[in-house]
Design an enzyme around this catalytic site. Structure first.
Site, PDB file in Angstrom:
ATOM      1  CG  ASP A   1      14.077  51.088   9.384  1.00  0.00           C
ATOM      2  OD1 ASP A   1      13.027  51.146   8.689  1.00  0.00           O
ATOM      3  OD2 ASP A   1      14.919  50.693   8.868  1.00  0.00           O
TER       4      ASP A   1
ATOM      5  CE1 TYR B   1     -21.981  32.844   3.271  1.00  0.00           C
ATOM      6  CE2 TYR B   1     -20.674  34.006   1.679  1.00  0.00           C
ATOM      7  CZ  TYR B   1     -21.715  34.029   2.465  1.00  0.00           C
ATOM      8  OH  TYR B   1     -22.692  35.081   3.030  1.00  0.00           O
TER       9      TYR B   1
ATOM     10  CG  HIS C   1     -22.562  38.679  -1.129  1.00  0.00           C
ATOM     11  ND1 HIS C   1     -22.872  39.339   0.034  1.00  0.00           N
ATOM     12  CD2 HIS C   1     -22.275  37.376  -0.526  1.00  0.00           C
ATOM     13  CE1 HIS C   1     -23.043  38.349   1.049  1.00  0.00           C
ATOM     14  NE2 HIS C   1     -22.722  37.196   0.865  1.00  0.00           N
TER      15      HIS C   1
END
Length: 836
Positions: free
Chosen positions: A561, A258, A227
């Site tokens: 479980d 950003y 990127h």
């Protein structure tokens, strides 16, 4: 520190990779007292040339995933303790109404996971924090003051210095050429500078991980991606800026951008372009960097077209245009630095952690960003040293990052790169929790798939399986049943057919595809003794009976479980979920089985199919189809029989996850098509309906049945999880000592059902539970109970708040909803429906 000097001939532990993850693991192993640890890296220390070297080091802590949020928070505190973290805060802005609603939820996730101080800001308040932002371009933002910047290279050096002072040795410029194994165990690490014999090897090489996976024949589903990151020249808006008063980090996720301050310059990170995927074997070595003008092997030449042209398939403008709209000062600046930097994605966007399945002593810590690097090192070091994953000494649920979560198809290049590209493309996208992947679908189809498609099944991807969530055909039942509307976000990717199916199953009968459920056959002369030592419940039952049991790790946390059926003195079948749960659970069982030949374990992950027939009319549907006597006396609740349904050999379990009369019916997969037809045909007289897993989930919540991975995880022991009835302390099993210690110390948290007071109200999981304005827990599971006509949430509340009838509040999208603690089960507490 050593850089390419003579290697030791032997070490107890070798860590491959001296970036921030490898150094974090070395630091934590040293802190725990592990001796004779060696760290090697192909590059120089500690600017090694991998992703750590060019990472901008942004630590945004808030995410909807608890493990990732906790790892980020730990990383922040760890690096801050070394002076390698700058707290400047982080602001994520909203460009759309959808994003603004998302930020409300995001703030609540932070509150749920212990991140303090998060607040929602108006557009004007955002500009007060980040003055160069155009106020008119946004609706507002989410601000967390404790976010900030990690200096990844400096942090790596600091952790390494601590570790070196405790005997850890570091060697740079030492490329690993082989990981030698024999007899299923690690022998040595071979490097260009020599060979090191070792008992444990941790691979923390990130973008190079798949290459070492190939060496040991382990599939590493990881794809390096590039990127873009640019740094501007000086901009007037930052003139005179001092490092001590740095502005908050900034994220513009609606356009995959950003930003961070570099003194008087501004940095832009952009994912706003087509995925730039890289083959690990094509990552440049040091010998080519000078020719290409690149500083690190993890860099690629900057590609202007991906910044100035719109190549992202989901965006409507270029990265340059979107950045300039938010920060106008960038519109006419020059760039002092422009790179395409590599990092990595897995098919599900999560890290790869844990012990290798095929090679004892081999460990992995990959696909980790700087944001979570310190926490990842803590988890894997605890795992290596103590046998269970912990973060800062506390139990964590690392199953979502466990290397064994991956299914066989994820080893393919096509799948890893297809899903990796999608993860890159969506990393900043606003993805609904029920939104499904678009690529690499229809890989694992049960034998009923085409029939279900004809009925309008809405298929969700579950580790490659196509699993029906509801059926369009059942929208025709809405005239018979009342299903409340849902607010806009919660109504997305959802159908009222869910509520109709739930109620139809309760009143009549439904058939549920259980193909993903996995029978695990355990047989042999040592089967009983083995399972007694592995499971919490006493499995010494007569043939034809079942037991519900937990399976624990050494810390007493619930790993699974299970339903355990005994069919002979020397033969049991354990039933668990499908996909990653089957992979993880079967691995634990297989690895703990004795190697003396007294036990044979067979995992029927694809060789069996199943249908659940649940509801008041289930016996009527099946009675003339099945050779076995289905009466209560002959086939009581929690019993199992092998019989025939027509001409089909089947295993039938008298139980129902929906909490109704019913049977789970399993058969070899090749009989599946006929099994569906026989049940559907016989059920016509009783108005049988196909029922998806959304309805099975909501019916099970009403009944108080647990769901592994949400309200049962290794973070909690059976007493906290409300399944203490499945623990028999007269037997000795893995985790018993920890369980006894926990019971003696006292249970501080316990799961409880909570109902929302306002009829028709439903919320999502992950949102905070408040008492007197204080966050005391979060909803680990949530849905609507159509039989009790109330929204339901399950939460692990501190025991002082678990009194039945206590009033609490649940926060969702900035609103507070009154709710009440209840005793479970909420539906049929006397089990009359199950036992009829």
């Amino acid at each position: 520190m050593n850089t390419g000097s003579t290697l030791p001939e032997r070490a107890d532990t070798v860590i491959v990779g001296a970036g921030c993850v490898g150094c974090s693991a070395a630091y934590h192993l040293a802190e725990m007292g592990r001796e004779d640890v060696v760290v090697v890296d192909r590059g120089p220390l500690f600017e090694t040339g991998g992703s750590t070297s060019h990472a901008p080091g942004l630590v945004f802590q808030t995410t909807g995933n608890k493990l990732m949020a906790n790892m980020a928070s730990y990383t922040r505190d760890l690096y801050d303790s070394f002076g390698d973290f700058r707290t400047c805060g982080g602001v994520e802005v909203a460009y759309t109404e959808d994003r603004w609603a998302f930020l409300k939820r995001k703030r609540e996730w932070g509150r749920s996971f212990g991140l303090e101080g998060g607040e929602l800001l108006s557009a004007e308040e955002v500009v007060a924090e980040v003055p160069q932002v155009d106020e008119d371009a946004i609706l507002g933002g989410y601000y967390l003051p404790s976010d900030g910047k990690a200096d990844a290279i400096s942090a790596s050096a600091s952790m390494a210095e601590y570790a070196r002072d405790r005997g850890v040795e570091f060697y740079g410029n030492t490329e690993v050429t082989d990981i030698e194994t024999s007899g299923g165990s690690v022998d040595a690490v071979a490097t260009e500078n020599g060979r090191i014999e070792a008992d444990d090897v941790l691979v923390a090489t990130n973008i190079w991980g798949p290459l070492l996976g190939d060496v040991v024949d382990t599939d590493i589903p990881l794809v390096p991606c590039a990127h873009q990151y640019l740094v501007s020249d000086e901009i007037d808006a930052l003139e005179g800026a001092e490092r001590e008063v740095e502005q908050p980090l900034l994220r513009h996720q609606d356009h995959s951008l950003y930003f961070r301050q570099h003194g008087e310059r501004y940095g832009i990170g952009s994912y706003n372009h087509a995925p730039l995927l890289v083959e690990p074997e094509d990552i440049y070595g040091p010998e080519r960097l000078d020719d290409l003008g690149l500083e690190y092997p993890s860099l690629r030449e900057f590609t202007e077209e991906h910044f100035y042209e719109n190549t992202h398939p989901d965006h409507d403008r270029t990265a340059y245009d979107a950045a300039s709209e938010l920060v106008p000062a960038l519109g006419d600046c020059e760039w002092t630095s422009q790179i395409n930097g590599m990092f990595s994605f897995t098919p599900d966007g999560m890290p790869i952690l844990g012990p290798d399945e095929g090679t004892d002593g081999l460990w992995w810590a990959l696909a980790i960003w700087v944001t979570q690097s310190g926490g990842a090192g803590s988890i894997v070091a605890e795992w290596m040293e103590h046998g269970t994953p912990r973060l800062d000494g506390d139990a964590v649920d690392a199953t979502g990052a466990h290397i064994s979560r991956f299914q066989p198809h994820t080893g393919s290049h096509e799948y890893t790169y297809g899903r990796g590209a999608q993860q890159y493309q969506e990393v900043y996208q606003l993805i609904h929790p029920r939104e499904q992947p678009r690529s690499q679908r229809d890989l694992r189809r049960g034998p009923f798939y085409h029939r279900q498609a004809e009925l309008g099944a809405e298929f969700y991807d579950s580790d490659g399986w196509e699993v029906p969530q509801w059926y369009e055909v059942n929208e025709g039942l809405l005239g018979e049943y009342d299903v409340p509307d849902r607010p806009e976000w919660l109504a997305r990717n959802w159908s009222k057919a869910h509520g109709a199916e739930h109620q139809h199953l309760r009143e009549k009968v439904g058939m549920v595809d259980m193909t993903t459920f996995t029978p695990i056959e355990v047989e042999g002369s040592g089967a009983e003794a083995f399972l007694q030592g592995l499971l919490t419940n006493d499995v010494d039952v007569t043939s034809g009976r079942m037991r519900y049991s937990a399976m624990l790790d050494e810390d007493g946390g619930v790993l699974a479980d299970l339903t355990v059926a005994r069919f002979a003195d020397d033969r049991y079948v354990l039933f668990t979920g499908g996909g990653s749960s089957a992979t993880l659970h079967s691995r634990w069982i297989t690895e703990h089985a004795p190697d003396d030949g007294s036990v044979d374990v067979t995992v029927h992950d694809s060789s069996r199919t199943g249908i659940g027939v649940f509801g008041p009319d289930s016996r009527n549907v099946l009675v003339d189809l099945v050779e076995a006597d289905l009466s209560n006396d002959a086939f009581p609740f929690y019993s199992a029989q092998e019989t025939y349904l027509g001409s089909i050999p089947v295993t039938m379990l008298r139980l129902s996850y929906a909490g109704e009369l019913g049977w789970e019916i399993y058969a070899p997969t090749e009989y599946g098509g006929r099994l569906w037809e026989a049940i559907a045909d016989a059920g016509e007289a009783y108005d049988i309906a196909p029922v998806g897993w959304e309805a099975l989930d909501s019916t099970s919540m009403e009944k108080g049945f647990r769901l592994w991975g949400t309200d049962i995880t290794p973070e909690y022991n059976p007493y906290e999880a409300g399944i203490g009835f499945a623990v028999d302390l007269d037997t000795d099993f893995v985790g018993k000592d920890a369980l006894l210690d926990a019971r003696e110390d006292g249970i501080e948290e316990q799961i409880v059902p909570i109902t929302l007071d306002e009829e028709g109200t439903v919320i999502d999981a992950g949102h905070p539970i408040l008492v007197d304005d204080e966050v005391v827990a979060y909803a680990c599971r949530a849905d609507y109970g159509y039989s009790i006509d109330a929204g339901i949430a399950y939460a692990y509340l501190p025991t002082e708040y678990t009194d039945v009838g206590r009033s609490v509040e649940i926060e969702y999208e900035g609103e507070r909803y009154d709710a009440t603690v209840r005793s479970g089960p909420l539906f049929d507490p006397e089990r009359e429906k199950l036992l009829r």
